[in-house]
Design a protein around this motif. Structure first.
Motif, PDB file in Angstrom:
ATOM      1  N   GLY A 125       0.722  -1.153  -0.081  1.00  0.00           N
ATOM      2  CA  GLY A 125      -0.135  -0.110   0.109  1.00  0.00           C
ATOM      3  C   GLY A 125       0.864   1.366  -0.165  1.00  0.00           C
ATOM      4  N   THR A 126       1.325   1.602   1.253  1.00  0.00           N
ATOM      5  CA  THR A 126       2.114   2.827   1.371  1.00  0.00           C
ATOM      6  C   THR A 126       3.466   2.638   2.171  1.00  0.00           C
ATOM      7  OG1 THR A 126       0.099   4.285   0.982  1.00  0.00           O
ATOM      8  CG2 THR A 126       2.111   5.265   2.067  1.00  0.00           C
ATOM      9  N   VAL A 127       4.591   3.102   1.779  1.00  0.00           N
ATOM     10  CA  VAL A 127       5.576   2.698   2.556  1.00  0.00           C
ATOM     11  C   VAL A 127       6.391   4.231   2.442  1.00  0.00           C
ATOM     12  CG1 VAL A 127       5.795   0.310   2.070  1.00  0.00           C
ATOM     13  CG2 VAL A 127       7.014   1.808   0.742  1.00  0.00           C
ATOM     14  N   ALA A 128       7.368   4.265   3.412  1.00  0.00           N
ATOM     15  CA  ALA A 128       8.147   5.336   3.441  1.00  0.00           C
ATOM     16  C   ALA A 128       9.225   5.509   2.553  1.00  0.00           C
ATOM     17  CB  ALA A 128       8.916   5.488   4.916  1.00  0.00           C
ATOM     18  N   VAL A 129       9.795   6.512   2.118  1.00  0.00           N
ATOM     19  CA  VAL A 129      10.813   6.706   1.069  1.00  0.00           C
ATOM     20  C   VAL A 129      12.109   6.074   1.603  1.00  0.00           C
ATOM     21  CG1 VAL A 129      12.124   8.427  -0.425  1.00  0.00           C
ATOM     22  CG2 VAL A 129       9.745   8.740  -0.173  1.00  0.00           C
ATOM     23  N   GLY A 130      12.653   5.351   0.806  1.00  0.00           N
ATOM     24  CA  GLY A 130      13.985   4.524   1.139  1.00  0.00           C
ATOM     25  C   GLY A 130      13.832   3.311   1.787  1.00  0.00           C
ATOM     26  N   SER A 131      12.691   2.912   2.075  1.00  0.00           N
ATOM     27  CA  SER A 131      12.427   1.688   2.535  1.00  0.00           C
ATOM     28  C   SER A 131      12.598   0.456   1.436  1.00  0.00           C
ATOM     29  CB  SER A 131      11.102   1.527   3.368  1.00  0.00           C
ATOM     30  OG  SER A 131       9.942   1.877   2.398  1.00  0.00           O
ATOM     31  N   LYS A 132      12.301  -0.677   1.885  1.00  0.00           N
ATOM     32  CA  LYS A 132      12.676  -2.076   0.922  1.00  0.00           C
ATOM     33  C   LYS A 132      11.399  -2.641   1.110  1.00  0.00           C
ATOM     34  CE  LYS A 132      17.654  -1.964   1.209  1.00  0.00           C
ATOM     35  NZ  LYS A 132      18.786  -2.534   1.580  1.00  0.00           N
ATOM     36  N   PRO A 133      10.400  -2.394   0.524  1.00  0.00           N
ATOM     37  CA  PRO A 133       9.106  -3.192   0.744  1.00  0.00           C
ATOM     38  C   PRO A 133       9.159  -4.590  -0.106  1.00  0.00           C
ATOM     39  CG  PRO A 133       8.960  -1.273  -0.836  1.00  0.00           C
ATOM     40  CD  PRO A 133       9.939  -1.142  -0.328  1.00  0.00           C
ATOM     41  N   THR A 134       8.226  -5.387   0.209  1.00  0.00           N
ATOM     42  CA  THR A 134       8.235  -6.742  -0.463  1.00  0.00           C
ATOM     43  C   THR A 134       6.810  -6.713  -1.139  1.00  0.00           C
ATOM     44  OG1 THR A 134       9.469  -7.905   0.997  1.00  0.00           O
ATOM     45  CG2 THR A 134       8.033  -9.308  -0.007  1.00  0.00           C
ATOM     46  N   PHE A 135       7.006  -6.924  -2.585  1.00  0.00           N
ATOM     47  CA  PHE A 135       5.804  -7.112  -3.396  1.00  0.00           C
ATOM     48  C   PHE A 135       5.685  -8.706  -3.717  1.00  0.00           C
ATOM     49  CE2 PHE A 135       7.484  -2.935  -5.112  1.00  0.00           C
ATOM     50  CZ  PHE A 135       6.961  -2.244  -4.480  1.00  0.00           C
ATOM     51  N   GLU A 136       4.286  -8.852  -3.958  1.00  0.00           N
ATOM     52  CA  GLU A 136       3.942 -10.287  -4.084  1.00  0.00           C
ATOM     53  C   GLU A 136       3.310 -10.512  -5.605  1.00  0.00           C
ATOM     54  OE1 GLU A 136       2.204 -12.845  -1.137  1.00  0.00           O
ATOM     55  OE2 GLU A 136       1.893 -10.905  -0.103  1.00  0.00           O
ATOM     56  N   LEU A 137       3.837 -11.490  -6.411  1.00  0.00           N
ATOM     57  CA  LEU A 137       3.351 -12.016  -7.598  1.00  0.00           C
ATOM     58  C   LEU A 137       2.551 -13.010  -7.362  1.00  0.00           C
ATOM     59  CD1 LEU A 137       3.270 -10.855 -10.641  1.00  0.00           C
ATOM     60  CD2 LEU A 137       5.051 -12.494 -11.094  1.00  0.00           C
ATOM     61  N   LEU A 138       1.243 -13.066  -7.752  1.00  0.00           N
ATOM     62  CA  LEU A 138       0.237 -14.175  -7.199  1.00  0.00           C
ATOM     63  C   LEU A 138      -0.372 -14.751  -8.437  1.00  0.00           C
ATOM     64  CD1 LEU A 138      -0.783 -15.254  -4.414  1.00  0.00           C
ATOM     65  CD2 LEU A 138      -3.165 -13.826  -5.136  1.00  0.00           C
ATOM     66  N   VAL A 139      -0.068 -16.201  -8.826  1.00  0.00           N
ATOM     67  CA  VAL A 139      -0.280 -16.745  -9.990  1.00  0.00           C
ATOM     68  C   VAL A 139      -1.234 -17.807  -9.498  1.00  0.00           C
ATOM     69  CG1 VAL A 139       0.555 -18.376 -11.851  1.00  0.00           C
ATOM     70  CG2 VAL A 139       2.093 -16.457 -10.680  1.00  0.00           C
ATOM     71  N   ALA A 140      -2.374 -17.906 -10.123  1.00  0.00           N
ATOM     72  CA  ALA A 140      -3.637 -18.811  -9.729  1.00  0.00           C
ATOM     73  C   ALA A 140      -4.029 -19.477 -10.931  1.00  0.00           C
ATOM     74  CB  ALA A 140      -4.505 -18.096  -9.001  1.00  0.00           C
ATOM     75  N   ASN A 141      -4.342 -20.790 -11.029  1.00  0.00           N
ATOM     76  CA  ASN A 141      -4.894 -21.599 -11.848  1.00  0.00           C
ATOM     77  C   ASN A 141      -6.610 -21.588 -11.816  1.00  0.00           C
ATOM     78  OD1 ASN A 141      -5.919 -23.446 -13.662  1.00  0.00           O
ATOM     79  ND2 ASN A 141      -5.127 -25.133 -12.623  1.00  0.00           N
ATOM     80  N   VAL A 142      -6.954 -20.722 -12.690  1.00  0.00           N
ATOM     81  CA  VAL A 142      -8.448 -20.460 -12.737  1.00  0.00           C
ATOM     82  C   VAL A 142      -9.046 -21.535 -13.636  1.00  0.00           C
ATOM     83  CG1 VAL A 142      -8.135 -18.183 -12.393  1.00  0.00           C
ATOM     84  CG2 VAL A 142      -8.174 -18.680 -14.871  1.00  0.00           C
ATOM     85  N   SER A 143      -8.385 -22.611 -14.267  1.00  0.00           N
ATOM     86  CA  SER A 143      -9.129 -23.484 -15.127  1.00  0.00           C
ATOM     87  C   SER A 143      -9.882 -24.592 -14.368  1.00  0.00           C
ATOM     88  CB  SER A 143      -8.191 -24.092 -16.197  1.00  0.00           C
ATOM     89  OG  SER A 143      -7.189 -25.026 -15.628  1.00  0.00           O
ATOM     90  N   ALA A 144     -10.536 -25.693 -14.905  1.00  0.00           N
ATOM     91  CA  ALA A 144     -11.045 -26.585 -14.169  1.00  0.00           C
ATOM     92  C   ALA A 144     -10.110 -27.891 -13.929  1.00  0.00           C
ATOM     93  CB  ALA A 144     -12.336 -27.010 -14.876  1.00  0.00           C
TER      94      ALA A 144
END
Length: 226
Positions: free
Chosen positions: A114-133
Motif C-alpha cells: 500500500g504505502t511505505v516510507a521513501v528509502g524503505s525496502k518493501p516486498t511485493f507479491e506476484l500471485l499466480v492462480a490456476n483458474v481452469s477446471a
C-alpha cells in the motif's frame, strides 16, 4: 319457232314466250343469288375459325425458349451465423489435464503493502492462480518473473530484472483454484534496464506496480511513497 302457227294471233304467242323468258331469268337469278350467299357465309365462317384458333408459334421461339418457359433455380438457403459459432465451439481445444497452463488458464495479480516510507525496502507479491477446471503445468522461473514501478505520468521508475536478475528452474503443477505467491523485494532505488545510470530514491507520491510472468501480464496495483 320464230313464226308460230296456231289459232291465236302471233302477238299472243310472243307474249307467252316473253313471260316464260322472264320466269326463266328469275329462276336463274335466284339460284345465282342463293349460291353466292352460301359461299359468302362459308368464307366468313372459315375466317372466324382462323382468327379464334391457336396462334402459330414463331420460328424463333421454336429454337430459343422464352424467359417464361425457362425454370430459374432456387438458390440454397444461406447458413445462419449460429452454425459457424457452433462449429468453432466444437473445434475449440478444451483444457487438457496435466497439460501446459496457457495464459487463459491462469490469473496474475500484484500485491503491494500500500504505502511505505521513501528509502524503505518493501516486498511485493506476484500471485499466480490456476483458474481452469483441470490441473496444469506452468514454469515459474525467476527469469520469467518481473515487476515494474511506474509513476502517474507513465515513466518507468524501477524494474526487478534491471540490476540483479536471477535465474532458476521452477516448473509447477497447479491444481484447479491453486494460487502461488512469488515474493519480490524492492531495494527502494530507481533503476533502468542496463543498470548503468545513477540510482536514487524516488520522491514521495503515487505509483503503480505492474507484474509479468513470461507472456502473462497483470493489472496495475496502486502503491504510494510517503
Amino acid at each position: 319457232m320464230l313464226h308460230p302457227v296456231g289459232k291465236l294471233s302471233a302477238t299472243v304467242y310472243w307474249r307467252r314466250r316473253a313471260v316464260l323468258l322472264v320466269v326463266l331469268l328469275a329462276v336463274l337469278g335466284g339460284g345465282a343469288w342463293l349460291a353466292l350467299t352460301l359461299v359468302s357465309a362459308r368464307v366468313s365462317a372459315n375466317g372466324a375459325s382462323a382468327t379464334t384458333g391457336p396462334r402459330p408459334v414463331p420460328a424463333l421461339e421454336r429454337v430459343v425458349p422464352s424467359w417464361a418457359s425457362v425454370a430459374t433455380p432456387t438458390p440454397p438457403p444461406l447458413p445462419t451465423s449460429a452454425a459457424p459459432a457452433v462449429a468453432a465451439a466444437s473445434t475449440a481445444a478444451a483444457p487438457v489435464a496435466g497439460g501446459p497452463c496457457t495464459d487463459d488458464m491462469i490469473s496474475l495479480e500484484v500485491r503491494t503493502p500500500g504505502t511505505v516510507a521513501v528509502g524503505s525496502k518493501p516486498t511485493f507479491e506476484l500471485l499466480v492462480a490456476n483458474v481452469s477446471a483441470v490441473p496444469c503445468v506452468r514454469a515459474l522461473d525467476k527469469g520469467l518473473q518481473e515487476l515494474l514501478l511506474v509513476d502517474t505520468a507513465g515513466n518507468r521508475i524501477w524494474g526487478s530484472n534491471d540490476c540483479f536478475p536471477e535465474q532458476s528452474s521452477d516448473l509447477r503443477t497447479l491444481a484447479p483454484g491453486e494460487a502461488v505467491s512469488l515474493p519480490l523485494v524492492w531495494g527502494g532505488l530507481t533503476s533502468e534496464p542496463t543498470c548503468t545510470a545513477p540510482r536514487s530514491a524516488p520522491p514521495p507520491g503515487n505509483y503503480v506496480v505492474r507484474g509479468r510472468l513470461d507472456t502473462k501480464s497483470s493489472p496495475d496495483a496502486p502503491f504510494a511513497l510517503s
